[in-house]
Write a protein that holds these residues in place. Structure first.
Motif, PDB file in Angstrom:
ATOM      1  N   THR A 187       0.813  -1.168   0.027  1.00 40.52           N
ATOM      2  CA  THR A 187       0.014  -0.132   0.119  1.00 40.52           C
ATOM      3  C   THR A 187       0.822   1.328  -0.048  1.00 40.52           C
ATOM      4  N   HIS A 207      -3.149   3.115   6.093  1.00 43.21           N
ATOM      5  CA  HIS A 207      -3.417   1.511   6.001  1.00 43.21           C
ATOM      6  C   HIS A 207      -1.778   1.021   6.164  1.00 43.21           C
ATOM      7  N   TRP A 218      -1.380   0.490   9.898  1.00 49.30           N
ATOM      8  CA  TRP A 218      -1.987  -0.858  10.465  1.00 49.30           C
ATOM      9  C   TRP A 218      -1.584  -2.376   9.828  1.00 49.30           C
TER      10      TRP A 218
END
Length: 277
Positions: A212, A217, A220
């Motif tokens: 990503t 994101h 995480w």
């Protein structure tokens, strides 16, 4: 495997692995995004001066390292902005000063520093309740800071000039974040050690970056990959009786390679065969 969970030291290690993953996942993403990996490496090695001072003064070496690292981090931030000395030279000086001072303090301390190697290379199986408490408090603080100041942190990370134009106190935020970087490094020393802690702040983030480009994101995924590497490395180090810090980092590298291979395989163009009919 199940019987390991009956040992208190192993439960402590698992708990530490969870909080380590949260702290390194959050602050490591900031480090990679801000491109201050070298600064973080300098802080981690400078912290050895605080470890040595802690032994010499008879206090918890982690607390000594925390004070020394935060002061070093703030010093690097301050002097790099107000002196003609290059930032990389300043980092090298603090790096060398901390290591040298730590060795001197350890040498001057009466007796033998029996667990000194655990501060250099880490040993997650020896973490105490106080170590876990410090990690849990740090994780809580980091979550609060990044939840309530996420937009400001994102702007400062990518464009300080624009952040200033929006009225964001860039200098104060930089001091806060570099202090949190220092504390994250110090409180994770017992897990992977001074020598290897920077790896846990960069490898899971590099793995996440394969999948990503979204900053949120990435945080995480960094936490997930750090947790996967920490827990897997913990089990492997116990089963094969090998150093836990090095095993955790080695596992993180294996995860990085595996994700990279899978990504390359899935993104490679599929060859289609055509029939002449």
């Amino acid at each position: 495997m199940i019987e390991l969970l009956s040992y208190r030291f192993f439960i402590h290690a698992l708990t530490a692995a969870v909080f380590t993953s949260i702290t390194c996942g959050i602050i490591g993403t900031y480090i990679v995004t801000r491109r201050i990996v070298f600064i973080s490496g300098g802080i981690s090695h400078a912290s050895f001066g605080g470890v040595g001072a802690g032994y010499f003064l008879g206090i918890n070496p982690i607390l000594g390292a925390a004070v020394f690292s935060v002061l070093s981090a703030l010093g690097i931030q301050k002097f790099s902005q107000h002196t003609e000395l290059r930032e990389d030279s300043l980092i090298g000086i603090m790096w060398s000063f901390g290591m040298a001072l730590g060795i001197i303090f350890v040498f001057l301390t009466p007796g033998y520093a029996a667990n000194l190697m655990s501060y250099l290379f880490g040993d997650i199986l020896t973490v105490s309740l106080s170590d876990i408490l410090l990690l849990s408090i740090l994780a809580f603080v980091l979550v609060l800071v990044f939840v309530f100041l996420y937009k400001e942190i994102l702007l400062v990370s990518f464009d300080e000039s624009y952040a200033r134009s929006q009225g964001i106190p860039v200098q104060g935020l930089n001091y806060l974040l570099i202090s949190l970087v220092a504390l994250t490094i110090v409180f994770n020393i017992r897990v992977v050690g001074i020598i290897l802690v920077i790896s846990l702040l960069t490898i899971p983030q590099a793995t996440a970056n394969i999948l990503t480009r979204n900053h949120r994101h990435m945080i995480w995924l960094s936490i997930f990959f750090a947790m996967l590497s920490s827990i897997s490395g913990l089990f492997l180090s116990y089963l094969f009786n090998i150093p836990s810090g090095a095993t955790i980092i080695f596992t993180a590298i294996l995860v990085f390679i595996l994700v990279k291979i899978v990504k390359l395989f899935r993104s490679s163009p599929k060859k289609s065969s055509s029939n002449p009919g």
